[in-house]
Design an enzyme around this catalytic site. Structure first.
Site: not given
Ligand SMILES: NC(=O)c1ccc[n+]([C@@H]2O[C@H](COP(=O)([O-])OP(=O)(O)OC[C@H]3O[C@@H](n4cnc5c(N)ncnc54)[C@H](O)[C@@H]3O)[C@@H](O)[C@H]2O)c1
Ligand SMILES: C[N+](C)(C)CC=O
Length: 497
Positions: A181, A184, A234-235, A238-239, A256, A290, A391
């Site tokens: 994925k 988006e 990702g963030g 979200t992780g 990551e 990152c 961040e």
């Protein structure tokens, strides 16, 4: 360079070897961040689309069309993909700039790295990777590595091509099938990559791509029982969510995540080199990296001189559309992200930090339709401020002062993150001593940012779990099987008969 049109044909997803719209026909516009124009429309995939891709990947895995062929054969596909990336390098570079906004110079590096990553794993997978163990006679113990199975790969928007490749190349090399994925926000270059997969003739169902929202498509991939592993970049927020979701089906998880990385400048460092790398550390990728060196820590005896020179140089950075010749820093990726970064600048001001340069959206010189922010420097900050702890992921840096090595290390380690860090000094022993105290997975001495396919990439603390790249990056996508062979086949006689 071959000029790519301003508009890309509407995108499709790639499921079981077929190009597909979303099952409900819905789409979402893809925006060029340099001017706000719609480049394309991408399918707004649904949970049902994700399931179609997962079932295709499961079928392909079970049939062994990929895991069952020799490593040499898999490697030859990966090498063909690398060659195609090279062949389409101009187009991919321009698409990446349109998709993400980064200057062509940066996009070109990413495209070269992407090809090299496929070549690296093509080489690695054909090398011996088993182990044997001396255990008690008459047994022979050994370990073999096997693919994990169906891998869900979810990536962010800051390196649309390269972050995809860091996952796809090792996952495929190891013999897995994938459900991928893209973000988006940036599905354009990933779609071109899947066209390449089709061109080289990857067997159907081996590599599937579903576009759409994280909460819908990503969530289905993270929760579905037929997915064996999630590899996510990702963030951190979200992780954490993905890790919790994946726990229900006990998937292998590799994460990551974000960072707030320190760049420590000692008074004995080569001054101009340190300033130069510190600028590169934060403003490359418009700070949307990152590992960005978003906290510069400077020894007090050179602090004022460093800030003056850094600000002088930051003001000279040429900000503009990534496609324009001479652009050194591009826009932020989206309107939403622009608002986030500007809101952090406001937070910094309210917290009492002082802006030494920048701090505003750029609206002149025809940039008003894009998402441009000035290279921004905050001074007079303290460790508790949100702009020091969180961040921001934009061209915003805080410059802090330290008095000695001990304080530098304390400040450097004083956030929830542990992704990267740099140290500038001409004292080799001090450089290594400080680096060894940093709680971070990727570090540099007298440098900042270079990454290598050969070396592992990943974070400590809340910056992640697991590693990309290098041998570790392949092992993430492998299971380890212990095999014990009895060389003397006769009854054991444990129970009386
Ligand atoms: N450590 C690294 O190597 C590395 C590399 C690049 C980016 N990053 C991090 O990525 C972040 C920026 O990227 P972003 O804004 O796209 O991150 P994000 O976490 O918002 O999104 C990343 C991906 O996750 C998907 N997603 C969102 N919600 C989801 C959910 N509930 N379930 C499953 N998937 C979901 C998104 O659609 C996207 O594809 C930064 O924090 C940056 O530090 C880390
Ligand atoms: C890993 N890197 C630096 C290429 C991208 C991080 O955002």
């Amino acid at each position: 360079m071959v000029e790519v049109k301003k508009r890309v044909v509407n995108l499709k997803m790639f499921i079981d070897g077929e190009w597909k719209d979303a099952e409900n026909q819905e789409t979402r516009p893809v925006i060029n961040p340099a001017n706000g124009e719609v480049i394309s429309y991408a399918p707004e995939g649904t949970a049902a689309d994700a399931r179609s891709a997962i079932y295709a990947a499961r079928r392909a895995f079970e049939e062994g069309v990929w895991s069952g062929i020799s490593a040499q054969e898999r490697a030859s596909y990966l090498l063909k993909i690398a060659d195609k990336i090279d062949a389409y390098a101009d187009e991919l570079t321009q698409l990446e700039t349109m998709d993400n906004g980064k200057p062509l110079r940066e996009a070109g590096f990413d495209v070269g790295d992407a090809a090299a990553c496929f070549r690296y794993y093509a080489g690695m997978i054909t090398k011996p990777d088993g182990q044997t163990y001396h255990v008690a006679d008459p047994m022979q113990a050994m370990v073999v590595r096997e693919p994990v199975g169906v891998c869900g790969l979810i990536v962010p928007w800051n390196y649309p091509l390269l972050m995809s490749v860091w996952k796809i190349a090792p996952a495929l090399a190891a013999g897995n099938t994938i459900v991928f994925k893209p973000s988006e926000v940036t599905p354009v270059t990933p779609k071109k990559l899947f066209e390449i997969f089709e061109e080289v003739g990857l067997p159907k169902g081996v590599a599937n791509m579903v576009m759409g929202a994280g909460a819908v498509v990503g969530n289905e991939i993270a929760s579905h029982p037929e997915v064996d592993m999630i590899s996510f970049t990702g963030g951190t927020k979200t992780g954490k969510h993905i890790m919790k979701t994946a726990a229900d089906t006990m998937k292998k998880v590799s994460l990551e995540l974000g960072g707030k990385s320190p760049n420590i400048i000692f008074a004995d460092a080569d001054f101009e080199t340190a300033v130069d790398y510190a600028l590169f550390g934060i403003y490359a990728g418009s700070g949307q990296v990152c590992s960005a060196g978003s906290r510069i820590l400077v020894e007090e005896s050179i602090y004022d001189q460093f800030v003056d020179r850094f600000v002088e140089r930051a003001k000279q950075i040429q900000v503009g559309p990534g496609s324009a010749p001479g652009t050194e820093m591009g826009p932020l990726v989206s309107q939403e992200h622009l608002e986030k970064v500007l809101s952090y600048i406001e937070i910094g001001k309210q917290e009492g930090a002082q802006i030494a340069c920048g701090g505003k959206r750029i609206v002149g010189d025809g940039l008003e339709k894009g998402y441009f922010v000035e290279p921004t420097v905050f001074v007079n900050v303290n460790q508790e401020m949100r702009i020091v702890q969180e961040e921001i992921f934009g061209p915003v840096v805080v410059i802090q002062k330290f008095k000695d090595e001990k304080e530098a290390i304390k400040l450097a380690n004083g956030t929830i993150y542990g992704l990267a860090g740099g140290v500038f000094t001409n004292n080799g022993a001090k450089g290594l001593r400080v680096i060894k105290k940093l709680r971070a997975g990727i570090t540099w001495v007298n440098s900042y940012h270079p990454t290598y396919n050969e070396a592992p990439w990943g974070g400590y603390k809340q910056s992640g779990i697991g590693r990309s790249l290098g041998t570790f990056g392949l092992e993430e996508f492998q299971e380890i099987k212990q095999i014990n062979i009895n060389l003397q086949v006769e009854p054991i006689g444990w129970f009386s008969n």
